[in-house]
Design a protein around this motif. Structure first.
Motif, mmCIF file in Angstrom:
data_model
loop_
_atom_site.group_PDB
_atom_site.id
_atom_site.type_symbol
_atom_site.label_atom_id
_atom_site.label_comp_id
_atom_site.label_asym_id
_atom_site.label_seq_id
_atom_site.Cartn_x
_atom_site.Cartn_y
_atom_site.Cartn_z
ATOM 1 N N TYR A 83 -4.825 4.334 1.511
ATOM 2 C CA TYR A 83 -5.570 5.276 2.357
ATOM 3 C C TYR A 83 -6.349 6.280 1.495
ATOM 4 O O TYR A 83 -7.563 6.451 1.669
ATOM 5 N N SER A 84 -5.673 6.910 0.541
ATOM 6 C CA SER A 84 -6.374 7.848 -0.351
ATOM 7 C C SER A 84 -7.418 7.112 -1.194
ATOM 8 O O SER A 84 -8.494 7.652 -1.483
ATOM 9 N N THR A 85 -7.081 5.880 -1.597
ATOM 10 C CA THR A 85 -8.019 5.065 -2.383
ATOM 11 C C THR A 85 -9.330 4.883 -1.617
ATOM 12 O O THR A 85 -10.421 5.010 -2.195
ATOM 13 N N VAL A 121 -2.836 6.898 -9.526
ATOM 14 C CA VAL A 121 -1.493 6.403 -9.813
ATOM 15 C C VAL A 121 -0.730 6.391 -8.496
ATOM 16 O O VAL A 121 -0.391 7.446 -7.953
ATOM 17 N N ARG A 122 -0.559 5.208 -8.016
ATOM 18 C CA ARG A 122 0.148 4.758 -6.816
ATOM 19 C C ARG A 122 -0.718 4.779 -5.555
ATOM 20 O O ARG A 122 -1.207 5.797 -5.100
ATOM 21 N N THR A 123 -0.787 3.584 -5.049
ATOM 22 C CA THR A 123 -1.727 3.230 -3.990
ATOM 23 C C THR A 123 -1.144 3.382 -2.581
ATOM 24 O O THR A 123 -1.847 3.791 -1.658
ATOM 25 N N LEU A 124 0.107 2.986 -2.414
ATOM 26 C CA LEU A 124 0.723 2.780 -1.088
ATOM 27 C C LEU A 124 -0.178 1.803 -0.324
ATOM 28 O O LEU A 124 -0.477 0.729 -0.825
ATOM 29 N N GLY A 125 -0.674 2.171 0.863
ATOM 30 C CA GLY A 125 -1.549 1.266 1.610
ATOM 31 C C GLY A 125 -3.027 1.476 1.293
ATOM 32 O O GLY A 125 -3.898 0.880 1.934
ATOM 33 N N ALA A 159 2.466 9.831 -7.086
ATOM 34 C CA ALA A 159 3.437 8.751 -7.290
ATOM 35 C C ALA A 159 4.860 9.260 -7.178
ATOM 36 O O ALA A 159 5.127 10.212 -6.455
ATOM 37 N N ASP A 160 5.777 8.593 -7.871
ATOM 38 C CA ASP A 160 7.169 9.035 -7.906
ATOM 39 C C ASP A 160 7.203 10.340 -8.713
ATOM 40 O O ASP A 160 6.870 10.364 -9.895
ATOM 41 N N LYS A 161 7.577 11.407 -8.035
ATOM 42 C CA LYS A 161 7.431 12.765 -8.592
ATOM 43 C C LYS A 161 8.240 13.016 -9.862
ATOM 44 O O LYS A 161 7.778 13.790 -10.726
ATOM 45 N N GLU A 173 -0.047 0.258 -8.222
ATOM 46 C CA GLU A 173 1.053 0.264 -7.247
ATOM 47 C C GLU A 173 2.202 -0.576 -7.758
ATOM 48 O O GLU A 173 2.003 -1.647 -8.313
ATOM 49 N N TYR A 174 3.399 -0.082 -7.543
ATOM 50 C CA TYR A 174 4.613 -0.715 -8.024
ATOM 51 C C TYR A 174 5.099 -1.792 -7.050
ATOM 52 O O TYR A 174 5.527 -2.865 -7.453
ATOM 53 N N ASP A 175 4.999 -1.503 -5.766
ATOM 54 C CA ASP A 175 5.602 -2.356 -4.740
ATOM 55 C C ASP A 175 4.611 -3.430 -4.277
ATOM 56 O O ASP A 175 3.580 -3.113 -3.696
ATOM 57 N N PRO A 176 4.913 -4.737 -4.514
ATOM 58 C CA PRO A 176 3.974 -5.797 -4.154
ATOM 59 C C PRO A 176 3.648 -5.837 -2.662
ATOM 60 O O PRO A 176 2.549 -6.228 -2.269
#
Ligand code: SAH
Ligand code: DHB
Ligand code: MG
Length: 199
Positions: free
Chosen positions: A47-49, A41-45, A117-119, A66-69
């Motif tokens: 890196y963890s993926t 839950v939540r990708t950002l760029g 993600a968003d805590k 990810e929320y942000d396109p």
């Protein structure tokens, strides 16, 4: 991995990825659990993926939300550069929308779930992880120490409060067996909660 961090910086993404040592921990966890289906839950760029995907065998997959396109676009570039497009499914949208869709589409059960993600929404994401898991699913929750801030009963920071609520939920949920590990490194003093979902 370094190219992904460089691309993230180039695109102006916040440098809140897991550290390399934490990413390595996630990679080892994938191998130790033999996880084939992973939910992030939540990708950002991404890196963890990438760390988790790097430990998958051919038939494994990471589903990452990810929320942000704009973040998702950078992540897609990082997945393509790594040659990992086939083993990563990136869903763009609010997790509140994508998680029900995944459930309807029959996704899961997931073997490993990484929540980063968003805590303030941590409790909601933990409930989804339980719903999309099976007995034995391993769930990892990031940022549960926050420089020690987590033990402040008078905390007013919404991220700290969201994580305190998540830890309280875990303590009161008999199906979640958990502990917290503190980490010190390039991202300061923080840590993971790790848990296993019981029947
Ligand atoms: N797992 C990644 C880091 C994720 S950072 C890694 O270690 O590499 C957290 C992500 O959550 C960011 O991409 C951000 O877009 C998203 N996010 C943070 N707060 C949010 C909010 N309130 N609503 C929606 N998304 C949010
Ligand atoms: C923040 C979020 C994270 O997931 C993290 O690992 C570090 C910092 C933040 O929102 O500040
Ligand atoms: Mg994090």
């Amino acid at each position: 991995m370094e190219a992904a961090l460089a691309a993230n910086a180039e695109a102006g993404l916040p440098a809140i990825d897991v550290s390399a040592a934490q990413g390595k921990y996630l990679q080892l966890l994938v191998r130790m659990t033999g996880a084939k289906r992973i939910l992030e839950v939540r990708t950002l760029g991404g890196y963890s993926t990438l760390w988790m995907a790097s430990a998958l065998t051919e038939d494994g997959q990471v589903v990452t939300l990810e929320y942000d396109p704009r973040h998702a676009e950078v992540a897609r570039g990082n997945f393509a550069r790594a040659g990992f497009e086939e083993r990563i499914a990136l869903h763009v949208g609010a997790a509140a929308d994508t998680l029900p869709k995944l459930t309807e589409a029959g996704a899961g059960p997931f073997d490993l779930v990484f929540i980063d993600a968003d805590k303030p929404s941590n409790v909601i994401y933990l409930k989804w992880a339980m719903k999309l898991g099976r007995p034995g699913t391993v769930i990892v929750l990031d940022n549960v120490i926050r420089g020690g801030g987590i033990i402040d009963p008078n905390a007013t920071d919404h991220s700290v409060m969201g994580t305190q609520a998540a830890l309280a939920m875990i303590a009161n949920e008999p199906r979640l067996n958990a502990t917290a590990l503190q980490t010190v490194g390039t991202k300061g003093w923080d840590g993971f909660a790790i848990m296993i979902l019981d029947a």
